[in-house]
Write an enzyme that holds these catalytic residues in place. Structure first.
Site, short mmCIF file in Angstrom:
data_model
loop_
_atom_site.label_atom_id
_atom_site.label_comp_id
_atom_site.label_asym_id
_atom_site.label_seq_id
_atom_site.Cartn_x
_atom_site.Cartn_y
_atom_site.Cartn_z
N ASP A 43 0.84 -1.20 0.00
CA ASP A 43 0.00 0.00 0.00
C ASP A 43 0.87 1.24 0.00
O ASP A 43 1.53 1.55 1.00
CB ASP A 43 -0.89 0.00 1.25
CG ASP A 43 -1.79 1.23 1.30
OD1 ASP A 43 -2.86 1.20 0.68
OD2 ASP A 43 -1.39 2.24 1.93
N TYR A 61 3.21 9.71 -0.57
CA TYR A 61 4.29 9.09 0.21
C TYR A 61 5.66 9.30 -0.46
O TYR A 61 6.69 9.06 0.14
CB TYR A 61 4.06 7.58 0.41
CG TYR A 61 2.79 7.20 1.13
CD1 TYR A 61 1.99 8.15 1.76
CD2 TYR A 61 2.39 5.87 1.21
CE1 TYR A 61 0.81 7.79 2.41
CE2 TYR A 61 1.22 5.50 1.86
CZ TYR A 61 0.43 6.47 2.45
OH TYR A 61 -0.72 6.10 3.09
N LYS A 118 -2.66 5.88 -4.37
CA LYS A 118 -3.78 6.79 -4.05
C LYS A 118 -3.61 8.14 -4.73
O LYS A 118 -2.49 8.63 -4.91
CB LYS A 118 -3.88 6.99 -2.53
CG LYS A 118 -3.82 5.71 -1.74
CD LYS A 118 -4.06 5.91 -0.25
CE LYS A 118 -3.67 4.66 0.54
NZ LYS A 118 -2.25 4.58 0.91
N HIS A 137 -7.55 9.44 -1.93
CA HIS A 137 -6.88 9.39 -0.62
C HIS A 137 -7.74 9.99 0.50
O HIS A 137 -7.82 9.45 1.59
CB HIS A 137 -5.53 10.11 -0.73
CG HIS A 137 -4.52 9.63 0.26
ND1 HIS A 137 -3.18 9.53 -0.02
CD2 HIS A 137 -4.64 9.23 1.55
CE1 HIS A 137 -2.53 9.10 1.05
NE2 HIS A 137 -3.40 8.92 2.02
#
Ligand code: NAD
Length: 274
Positions: free
Chosen positions: A47, A52, A77, A108
């Protein structure tokens, strides 16, 4: 033999591993090694998210494993500033990941105070039809936001990924998901490590000769939830996956269910704009 995670059926005919690796706050340079360790351990699901900033490292780890693409389940996402440009955002994510498609693409956050997620969802339906995402879903949506989405679309999200751990068990939202066939995916499944200190969890772990993290992850699995614990420590990555050879009995499940429900650890979707 390497154990594999059980699969959860999704409402679109796909299925996803019930246990995966979360990589929030994993540095891009570190991600390939962490992902490789997880895949060697038996994880097949990772994930990540555009925000990120480690999709490139994740993709490198996926390729280094040598595993066929069909065995992997990759989630990324759509970030909050990109609701109006989902096709471009997914293309960018796929390029960084080095993939032709993702297995699950999530909005998200709903981004409070507006309805930009409605346009994002329409675009994501088309991206799914075009084969660039096998399944589509949302993250951090409340029941109200899900209702609004479903009023405007015939396509029900396959997944809602939400903050969920023993101290914040989201019972009402889980019941809402069950009514609509939406799979519940738990983020911060270990309560960012805090759940592991709780005396009730520690006691159950001691009685079973397991670790607190393993007990908490069993609680997620036995509740039919998808969990994506994060660790950058190889020994913990392995520990978190060694949960398919024991069960919690009814008394242990109930004791964890009875834990006091505290405040959220993360932002509130009704106010968070990112
Ligand atoms: P988590 O509950 O997975 O806890 C991670 C922390 O717990 C680690 O940093 C480590 O300190 C500790 N830990 C992990 N394994 C352990 C073990 N075996 N023993 C002792 N301590 C251990 O928290 P998280 O990282 O916040 O959430 C997991 C994943 O969920 C993220 O990596 C990300 O992929 C996802 N996530 C999504 C959202 C979202 O908005 N959709 C938000 C937060 C997280």
């Amino acid at each position: 033999m390497t154990p594999f995670a059980t699969l959860v059926p999704l409402n679109d005919g796909n299925a996803m591993p019930q246990l995966g690796l979360g990589v929030w706050q994993v540095r891009d340079e570190q991600a390939a090694e962490i992902v490789a360790t997880a895949l060697q351990t038996g994880y097949r699901s990772v994930d990540t998210a555009a925000i990120y900033r480690n999709e490139a490292g994740v993709g490198e780890g996926l390729r280094a494993s040598g595993l066929p693409r069909s065995e992997l389940f990759v989630t990324t996402k759509l970030w909050n500033d990109s609701h109006a440009r989902a096709p471009q955002a997914l293309e960018d994510s796929l390029r960084r990941l080095g993939l032709d498609y993702v297995d699950l693409y999530l909005i998200h956050w709903p981004v409070a105070g507006g309805e930009t997620f409605l346009q994002a969802w329409e675009d994501m339906i088309r991206l799914c039809q075009a084969g660039l995402a096998r399944a589509i879903g949302v993250s951090n949506f409340t029941a109200g936001q899900l209702k609004r989405l479903m009023q405007c679309s015939d396509v029900i999200p396959a997944v809602n990924q939400i903050e969920l751990h023993p101290g914040f068990a989201q019972r009402e939202l889980r019941a809402f998901h069950a009514d609509y066939g939406i799979a519940t995916e738990s983020w911060s499944p270990l309560g960012q490590g805090q759940a592991l200190q709780h005396p009730v969890i520690v006691q159950i772990a001691q009685a079973l000769g397991r670790t607190p993290a393993q007990v908490v992850l069993r609680w997620h699995l036995q509740n039919g939830l998808v969990a994506i614990p994060k660790s950058v420590t190889p020994q913990r990555i392995r520990e978190n996956f060694a949960v398919f050879d024991f069960t919690l009995d009814e008394a242990a499940m109930q004791a964890i269910d009875a834990l006091e429900q505290g405040p959220r650890l993360g932002p509130d979707p009704d106010v968070f704009r990112g």
